[in-house]
Design an enzyme around this catalytic site. Sequence first.
Site, PDB file in Angstrom:
ATOM      1  N   CYS A   1      27.279 -51.371 -72.806  1.00  0.00           N
ATOM      2  CA  CYS A   1      28.177 -52.447 -73.232  1.00  0.00           C
ATOM      3  C   CYS A   1      29.469 -52.211 -72.479  1.00  0.00           C
ATOM      4  O   CYS A   1      30.215 -51.286 -72.774  1.00  0.00           O
ATOM      5  CB  CYS A   1      28.424 -52.430 -74.744  1.00  0.00           C
ATOM      6  SG  CYS A   1      29.555 -53.744 -75.245  1.00  0.00           S
TER       7      CYS A   1
ATOM      8  N   CYS B   1      32.868 -52.985 -74.814  1.00  0.00           N
ATOM      9  CA  CYS B   1      33.224 -52.161 -75.974  1.00  0.00           C
ATOM     10  C   CYS B   1      32.058 -51.232 -76.249  1.00  0.00           C
ATOM     11  O   CYS B   1      31.720 -50.417 -75.409  1.00  0.00           O
ATOM     12  CB  CYS B   1      33.594 -53.012 -77.186  1.00  0.00           C
ATOM     13  SG  CYS B   1      32.465 -54.356 -77.525  1.00  0.00           S
ATOM     14  N   SER B   2      31.437 -51.340 -77.403  1.00  0.00           N
ATOM     15  CA  SER B   2      30.287 -50.475 -77.639  1.00  0.00           C
ATOM     16  C   SER B   2      29.258 -51.177 -78.508  1.00  0.00           C
ATOM     17  O   SER B   2      28.750 -50.609 -79.461  1.00  0.00           O
ATOM     18  CB  SER B   2      30.714 -49.140 -78.241  1.00  0.00           C
ATOM     19  OG  SER B   2      31.519 -49.357 -79.374  1.00  0.00           O
ATOM     20  N   CYS B   3      28.947 -52.426 -78.187  1.00  0.00           N
ATOM     21  CA  CYS B   3      27.871 -53.127 -78.881  1.00  0.00           C
ATOM     22  C   CYS B   3      26.579 -52.330 -78.704  1.00  0.00           C
ATOM     23  O   CYS B   3      26.305 -51.823 -77.610  1.00  0.00           O
ATOM     24  CB  CYS B   3      27.678 -54.533 -78.317  1.00  0.00           C
ATOM     25  SG  CYS B   3      29.069 -55.632 -78.638  1.00  0.00           S
TER      26      CYS B   3
END
Lengths: 208, 121
Positions: free
Chosen positions: A112, A115-117
């Site tokens: 991702c 961000c950190s999906c």
Amino acid sequence: MTHDHDDHDHDHDHDNRYTDMQARVKALETVLTEKGLLDPAAIDAIVEAYETRIGPRNGAHVVARAWTDPAFADWLKRDATAAIASLGYAGRQGEHMRAVFNTPDTHNLVVCTLCSCYPWSVLGLPPVWYKAPAYRSRAVIDPRGVLAEFGVTLPADKKIRVWDSTAELRYLVIPERPPGANGLSEADLAKLVSRDSMIGASIAGAPT
Amino acid sequence: MNPPDAILTQSPGLPRSPDGDPVFPEPWNAEAFAMTVHLHAKGLFTWSEWAAALSAELHKPGRAENGSDYFDCWVAALSGLLTTKGVTDADAILALQHSWQRAAEATPHGQPIERANDPLV
């Protein structure tokens, strides 16, 4: 090498808002860290210890089912959200799932970039490295180099596809079934499926 | 690591996997759990103090029937215990909570949310 960035206009707003509870937890972390009562690295270690043992078991179940049941694998290709939900692993935020299958020609890697999906419902919490800026940027620029750092060396003619996760669409890598794993039960096969192999940062292990 | 048995056995209603491990519906649940484990291991509170604090929150009126607010209660219990122990107070926690929310909203996409991004810090 192919990049799939067709979803780059996606909306990441959700990541830049904290709910009251998210913010409350951050507040407690701040207080405790400032008072020297908390080492954030220790918290990461505890979370990681649990999540590597728990969350990814769900995904491993999905992969093992796909390896043993061609009809399920086909369903997973067509409608991963429904196929995964049929095993009881539904996302809580209504996000859609897509399963990307490793083949002899193509290796898939998930990142991702913004961000950190991450596919919580099948993999639990993301590992610390997945959230790190270094991985988020380099996975796209130099996936082969990143994989080498994970100890994965692919044949030069094997394509690497990098999938950029979004708030609405999360990816699950279905690793190639390891050679020599014939005749194993679904439960035994699931043990060969590591968390990292379902992100694409590793390959599924051979039976020992 | 060894399971923090005291926290596990003294946290009634904690969502569990079939193997008895805790299950976290959302990331902040795991962070709150990990903080509690860590502080207990450091001796900031005993298991019986934790059990009493959590139990009191779980038995307050107005809880969600489906248990979806379990970790809300968890965080309330931890906040309360830290206040009781004199580590902090409710006003300080609330002020920091709002600060983090301002910081989140002020953080450009793709960058880590730091509290320094709060315009009022």
